[in-house]
Structures are given as C-alpha cells and as structure tokens.
Design an enzyme around this catalytic site. Structure first.
Site, PDB file in Angstrom:
ATOM      1  N   TYR A 153      -0.489   3.005   3.563  1.00 16.22           N
ATOM      2  CA  TYR A 153      -1.256   3.737   2.544  1.00 16.22           C
ATOM      3  C   TYR A 153      -1.609   5.113   3.084  1.00 16.22           C
ATOM      4  O   TYR A 153      -1.998   5.274   4.251  1.00 16.22           O
ATOM      5  CB  TYR A 153      -2.544   2.983   2.207  1.00 16.22           C
ATOM      6  CG  TYR A 153      -3.485   3.748   1.297  1.00 16.22           C
ATOM      7  CD1 TYR A 153      -3.418   3.602  -0.079  1.00 16.22           C
ATOM      8  CD2 TYR A 153      -4.439   4.620   1.827  1.00 16.22           C
ATOM      9  CE1 TYR A 153      -4.289   4.306  -0.921  1.00 16.22           C
ATOM     10  CE2 TYR A 153      -5.300   5.326   1.003  1.00 16.22           C
ATOM     11  CZ  TYR A 153      -5.221   5.163  -0.374  1.00 16.22           C
ATOM     12  OH  TYR A 153      -6.069   5.859  -1.179  1.00 16.22           O
ATOM     13  N   GLU A 241      -2.481  10.480  -3.738  1.00 18.29           N
ATOM     14  CA  GLU A 241      -2.541   9.126  -3.186  1.00 18.29           C
ATOM     15  C   GLU A 241      -1.147   8.515  -3.231  1.00 18.29           C
ATOM     16  O   GLU A 241      -0.540   8.424  -4.303  1.00 18.29           O
ATOM     17  CB  GLU A 241      -3.529   8.276  -3.979  1.00 18.29           C
ATOM     18  CG  GLU A 241      -3.682   6.859  -3.439  1.00 18.29           C
ATOM     19  CD  GLU A 241      -4.608   6.023  -4.303  1.00 18.29           C
ATOM     20  OE1 GLU A 241      -5.386   5.240  -3.748  1.00 18.29           O
ATOM     21  OE2 GLU A 241      -4.543   6.165  -5.539  1.00 18.29           O
TER      22      GLU A 241
END
Length: 453
Positions: A153, A241
């Site tokens: 991530y 993101e």
C-alpha cells in the site's frame, strides 16, 4: 435504532472520496473544500498516471462492443480484464440489468470480451454503492491482466499536522489500510516531505525498503514513488492512493489500482483535468446545485436542511433524526455566499416534492447573516413558499435583523412532517437538548405573512 442521518451523510462523503485514509495517528474528520467534488473514472486516473511515467497496466477504453473486441485484439495479452466504468465501488459483485453478474471479468479470449461488453454497455450496473436501479454503463476499460506476486500500500497526501505532504506506506496492501492501522500499527510507515525541497532519494529508497521491495525492485519502486510524488504536485492533488502498489512475477513494480483526490480550489490552473469531470452519473439536482457552488446530497426524509458548513450540516441532520424527524437533504451553502445562491438553494429545496418543512440553520462566522436574510426574503416572495419555514441566524451582522436571529413563519400549524406541534415553530426540536447550540429561541421574530407566502 438506525444510525443518525448525519452519520449516513459522512459515509456518503467518504464514498465520494472527500477525505484521505484514516490512519491510527490521525483524527477522524471529513475534509471539504469550497467547491464541488471532481469525479474521474478509473481509466482517466490511470491515463494521468501513465502520461507522467507511472507504471500501470496497458489498457484501452471502448464505447461499443465492437471497439472492446478490437481493443482486446490490439492488447495481444495472455489474459485480459474487462471493467465497467462507473463512479462506484463494488463493481466486481454488481449485477447488470441485462442479467450479467459482475462488472469485472477475466478472460483469455478476445471474442469473449466482445460478448461480455454487449451485456455491459448501455445497461445499468447495480452495486452496493449505486442507487437501487443502478447506473448506466457507457464505457468499458479493456486492460492487460497481470499476475500479482505481492501487494503493498502506498499513499501521498496532504497532512495538516505536519504542514505538507506525507508518504504513507505498508507492506500489507490489497486490504483496507484502516484495518492494518488498527491491527498492526507497526506496519504503517510514514515519511514527511518538505514541500520546498521535495522528496529526497533517501526517503523514496527508505519507503521502498519498508514496503519490502528487495534488490533491483527496490530501486524500481523508489523511482515509481518519486514519479507519483511529482504527479501529486503537478496536478494539485490532495491525495494519491495506490492499493495495491504491487510487484509481478516478471519483476515489475506496477500501480494496479489508484484513487486521486484533487484540490478543487486549483481548478483555475488545472482546467484540462477538471474538463474531464464526469457529471453524467450525478442526480440532476446535484448538477444544478453545483452550478451555484452548493453541495447537495439527497436523503429520504421530508425536512429540508439549509446550512453553512459541513460540520453544522451533519449536526443539524443528526439533531433532526434524534428528535423524530428525517432530513430530506444535506445542503451546505459554504462560506463565500451570495444572495443569488440563497435564492437558488431555496428553488432546489422547494422543487423536491418530499419536502414538507424547511429548516435554515446558519452560523455566520464568515457569512453575512444579512445576505442570507435578504436571499430568504426574496425566495419567500417570488417562490410563493407554501411549507413551514424556520430560520435560525447567529453571528456576523445578525443583530441588524432585530433580534436573536431565529425567525419563524406566522400562523404555523401542526404539519404531517413530524408528530410535534409546529404552531410555535417547534419542529422536532427542544431548545434544552444537551449540547445543542442550534435552535435555542424558536419563537422570537415573526416574518411578515407577505414574506412567507
């Protein structure tokens, strides 16, 4: 008891990507700007990334089944992924009005891509985030399917607590980062970036190492991180993101899925990006509200809310709900208000057939209460308002209006919108409600009958 409607509004706002990921060290807040939200489809975000050197899957966009078939042939990939393009999550588990199940499909046969696209394009796709009837699919993305050997991530976001951009990463990707932060906070890594100096090679290398990239992959990941940061600055993003930020068995670092949030106040210098804004899936009333810089979310109640500021709007929705009523909408007037916006807001509210009463709750910090009052008076005169109206004004220049700032219509009678008596402007509220700063003097100043009809 169902959750307060303000909480529902918060969930809606989160689904519209109005805030960065909530990490353990950050307070749970909703971030709103002074303008409406920019909506980009997945393929648009990926094109922005690809155009700026960020590694994404090869893809094409198709408007028809034939175009999708040709795109699949041109990819010449071992495996192809076909994705319906709508502004909603949960596409993989959605259902089309054509009967097809799933808005994301994998296949190795280009012909199957064409057959699936026939059942997607022009049909409604219903997911957990769409209205019950679903949203019409007008485009599909035909992309190269890549195997993922490991998922991580990565996010770049503006963080007020450190007055600038922050890199946030975790070796555990492909899952909800909030769950990782709660269960394994030691797996959340941060790098504060000096916005003047920019990202340093050492920071990118350190983040790549913390994400678990080894050997040549470490340098490749660090290079991608720097390119993502450059993109972040170039397009005036508030968040980029990437989840998952992964590696393939062939040794490639790829941004498989990304979400980009933009600073709407930078529209004047990001005209090409904002021109891509997809408004086709919005409710017509939302598009109309956006024309006047109003934030509007329709709800299923019958008490219309007209409020300035997202926090006050959600508090107003919650108080209505907790006292037996149901809000008909979430309407945030914002700060730099003009009289014409007030008038247009009333037009929107009164056009909703569900609305049986209107509550105006204004705290005039940077809002001139006299402007609000003039706009309301004009709206009442010209729109021939026929539903009960309660107006609470508090703050800048409200004293010029001649009282405590709370108005009510004359001759208000009990109304079917709630069980409480409306004859004194009560609606479903009590002034002694603990913690309430909202409606503390509902029976003070009368509007003339001519102004309220």
């Amino acid at each position: 008891m169902a959750a307060p409607v303000g909480a529902q509004a918060r969930k809606l706002l989160r689904d519209l990507a109005l805030r960065p990921p909530l990490l353990a060290a950050r307070s749970q807040v909703v971030q709103l700007t002074s303008r409406r939200w920019l909506n980009l489809q997945e393929y648009q975000s990926k094109k922005l990334m690809s155009d700026n050197g960020v590694k994404v899957q090869r893809f094409f966009v198709a408007d028809t089944a034939n175009e999708a078939l040709e795109a699949a042939k041109r990819l010449n990939a071992k495996e192809i992924v076909l994705k319906a393009q709508i502004l909603a999550g949960g596409r993989g588990k959605g259902v089309f009005s054509s009967g097809l199940k799933g808005g994301v499909h994998l296949t190795k046969d280009p012909k199957v891509v064409g057959q699936l696209a026939k059942q997607m394009i022009g049909y409604n796709l219903a997911t957990k985030q769409t209205p019950k009837e679903g949203v019409k699919v007008k485009k599909v993305m035909v992309a190269e399917a890549l195997d993922i050997s490991r998922e991580t991530y990565l996010a770049i976001l503006m963080d007020r607590s450190c007055n600038g951009p922050v890199l946030v990463g975790s070796p555990q990707g492909g899952v909800d980062i909030e769950e990782v932060a709660a269960s394994n906070p030691e797996l959340i890594f941060k790098e504060q970036i000096d916005i003047i100096e920019g990202i340093k090679d050492s920071q990118a290398q350190r983040m790549a190492e913390n994400l678990g990239f080894l050997g040549p992959l470490k340098n490749q990941a660090a290079d991608q991180i720097k390119k993502l940061y450059n993109l972040f600055l170039k397009i005036d993003a508030t968040q980029v993101e990437v989840n998952p930020f992964g590696e393939t068995p062939e040794g490639q670092v790829v941004c498989f899925d990304a979400k980009i949030n933009f600073d709407d106040n930078a529209e004047f210098r990001q005209k090409d990006i904002f021109a891509m804004d997809d408004k086709s899936e919005n409710e017509p009333i939302e598009n109309e509200a956006a024309r006047y810089d109003l934030k509007y979310i329709g709800l299923d109640g019958n008490i219309a809310c007209f409020v300035n500021g997202a926090g006050l709007a959600m508090a107003t929705c919650d108080i209505i709900f907790l006292n037996g009523g149901k809000p008909a909408n979430f309407l945030d007037l914002g700060g730099g208000v003009k009289e014409s916006q007030v008038y247009q807001a009333f037009k929107l509210l009164t056009a909703d057939p569900k609305v049986e009463a209107i509550l105006v709750n204004i705290f005039g910090g940077i809002v001139n209460c006299a402007i609000i009052a003039n706009g309301i008076t004009k709206a009442c005169r010209e729109l021939e308002l026929k539903v009960p109206l309660v107006v609470r004004l508090e703050g800048w220049k409200f004293a010029r209006l001649g009282g405590t700032g709370v108005w009510r219509q004359q001759e208000m009678r009990p109304h079917s919108c709630c069980s409480n008596n409306l004859s004194r402007g009560a609606l479903p509220f009590r002034s002694e409600l603990p913690g309430s700063l909202l409606l503390h003097a509902l029976d003070t100043i009368e509007l003339e009958a001519s102004e309220s009809r």
